[in-house]
Design an enzyme around this catalytic site. Structure first.
Site, PDB file in Angstrom:
ATOM      1  N   ARG A 123       0.810  -1.228   0.000  1.00 49.32           N
ATOM      2  CA  ARG A 123       0.000   0.000   0.000  1.00 49.32           C
ATOM      3  C   ARG A 123       0.840   1.274   0.000  1.00 49.32           C
ATOM      4  NH1 ARG A 123      -2.483  -4.032   2.691  1.00 49.32           N
ATOM      5  NH2 ARG A 123      -4.709  -4.353   2.242  1.00 49.32           N
ATOM      6  N   HIS A 148      -0.934  -2.471  -4.470  1.00 47.01           N
ATOM      7  CA  HIS A 148      -0.338  -3.324  -5.502  1.00 47.01           C
ATOM      8  C   HIS A 148      -0.322  -2.685  -6.887  1.00 47.01           C
ATOM      9  CE1 HIS A 148       0.143  -6.351  -2.563  1.00 47.01           C
ATOM     10  NE2 HIS A 148      -1.038  -6.948  -2.671  1.00 47.01           N
ATOM     11  N   HIS A 219       2.548 -12.678  -5.532  1.00 47.75           N
ATOM     12  CA  HIS A 219       1.450 -12.854  -4.578  1.00 47.75           C
ATOM     13  C   HIS A 219       0.871 -14.267  -4.664  1.00 47.75           C
ATOM     14  CE1 HIS A 219      -1.737 -11.863  -1.864  1.00 47.75           C
ATOM     15  NE2 HIS A 219      -1.549 -10.554  -1.953  1.00 47.75           N
ATOM     16  N   ASP A 291      -1.926  -9.405   8.510  1.00 54.22           N
ATOM     17  CA  ASP A 291      -1.723  -8.749   7.226  1.00 54.22           C
ATOM     18  C   ASP A 291      -0.692  -7.655   7.464  1.00 54.22           C
ATOM     19  OD1 ASP A 291      -1.868  -8.026   4.599  1.00 54.22           O
ATOM     20  OD2 ASP A 291      -3.934  -7.301   4.648  1.00 54.22           O
ATOM     21  N   GLU A 355       4.837 -12.538   1.098  1.00 49.61           N
ATOM     22  CA  GLU A 355       5.336 -11.686   0.026  1.00 49.61           C
ATOM     23  C   GLU A 355       6.649 -11.020   0.444  1.00 49.61           C
ATOM     24  OE1 GLU A 355       1.682  -9.250  -1.252  1.00 49.61           O
ATOM     25  OE2 GLU A 355       1.108 -10.350   0.576  1.00 49.61           O
TER      26      GLU A 355
END
Length: 390
Positions: A123, A148, A219, A291, A355
């Site tokens: 982000r 992304h 991803h 996350d 990631e």
């Protein structure tokens, strides 16, 4: 910290404790047993990946090593479709969650399955950043932020693909100046290689003709028990990271780097994903689970930065990277909206992502490792996902 030496001696005890380690309040999918009816060696037909998008042709490519590890990819979005590796019994398991056709990816409610991500993975706050005194504005596609790469990130473009040999696929793409608001003509090359030690090696390279920001990643959605096998909450995880970057309610880093000791983010010793995922913790509430970006202690490609073990298959995935961060996503936004390639739905928390990347919102956070790329420089980084059984 030697991650391998910490992880392996503790595996037997942790495996025995898997049931008790999982938080009693964890939400799980009802599909919790390995489905014998799924034949993981079945690959999608090439014809399902033959389509013209934006005037360019898409294809399916298959890579295979001498041991039988098999990777299939499509040049639509530079996506990992299948990743077949042997389990502890020698059975080939597809550990990558993906779809059975290009059309399914185009229509997917989740755009990032298996994709090569850019120009900026993760982000950027409010879709704005400044570079060399100039303000740049990006599309808001994850309100109130850019995620992304914007509305049409690299997951939606058709890459030029060249199969260099049976084990190597080279993808190239020219991301033009001001595409999705980013400055500079960015020439990108991403090389996917299946090595003979059952590793998936990803080499990223890029150059620009204007100063820009770059943060490339992949991803892939993983389930080490196999796609369609149910919850990932009983997977064991360990990170070579003592700190992480906490986020606000929109998942933008606060700018602080905080220790993980004594928090649900402490994976310095093997722990199941579900053990603390529903703890009363504001950061878990912000992410609706994990996350978050973990700040890696070392990232020199020589030692693993993370280890993950499937509780049903015995498959262990080691991650190596030259990147300073690892975004761990526990499938919190999976909503049963997509049918995957073996006919199962993408149920809540039936896959996870790891990631390798620079930190989120680095263009607006000068204290973070820089993602700036200037003319004359070459962006070059490597990440490896290595598979074995224990």
């Amino acid at each position: 910290m030697n991650l391998r030496s910490l992880f392996l001696p503790l595996l037997p005890a942790c495996v025995l404790l898997l049931a008790s380690c999982t938080h009693s309040g964890s939400k799980t999918t009802t599909n919790t047993t390995m489905k014998d009816s799924i034949t993981y060696g079945h690959l999608p037909p090439d014809s399902a990946f033959e389509k013209t998008i934006d005037g360019k042709q898409t294809h399916l490519y298959t890579l295979k090593n001498k041991a039988g590890m098999t990777l299939t990819m499509t040049n639509f979005g530079g996506r990992v479709v299948n990743l077949l590796v042997p389990d502890s019994a020698g059975k080939m398991i597809d550990v990558s969650v993906g779809m059975g056709s290009v059309e399914d990816y185009v229509k997917s409610a989740e755009p990032y399955f298996g994709a090569t991500i850019g120009r900026y993975g993760n982000r950027i706050a409010k879709g704005h950043f400044s570079l060399d005194g100039k303000q740049y504005t990006l599309a808001i596609n994850n309100a109130p932020n850019t995620l992304h790469g914007g509305k049409k990130g690299y997951q939606d473009v058709v890459w030029d693909a060249k199969k260099l040999n049976d084990q190597t696929l080279e993808l190239t793409y020219l991301s033009k100046d001001m595409e999705e608001g980013f400055p500079g003509n960015l020439h990108i090359k991403v090389t996917y290689t299946v090595t003979d030690d059952n590793s998936l090696k990803i080499d990223y390279e890029a150059t620009t003709d204007k100063t820009t920001v770059v943060n490339l990643t992949n991803h892939a959605y993983f389930n080490l028990n196999g796609e369609g096998s149910g919850t990932i909450l009983n997977h064991l995880v360990q990170f070579n990271a003592d700190n992480y970057t906490p986020v606000d309610s929109t998942l933008i880093p606060t700018g602080e780097i905080e220790p993980i000791k004594g928090t649900p983010f402490d994976f310095t010793k093997p722990e199941t994903i579900g053990a603390r995922i529903n703890d009363d913790n504001q950061q878990l509430k912000n992410g609706k689970g994990y996350d978050h970006n973990f700040v890696l202690n070392k990232h020199d490609i020589k030692i693993p930065v993370a280890l993950v073990k499937g509780d049903k298959t015995g498959i262990v995935m080691e991650i190596y990277t030259e990147e300073p961060g690892l975004q761990f996503y526990s499938g919190n936004f999976m909503q049963n909206k997509n049918t995957m390639k073996y006919g199962e739905k993408d149920d809540y928390r039936t896959a996870f992502a790891m990631e390798t990347q620079h930190f989120p919102d680095s263009p607006n956070q000068p204290q973070f490792p820089s993602t700036v790329l200037k003319p004359g420089q070459t962006y070059k980084t490597q990440s490896i996902y290595k598979f074995k059984t224990k």
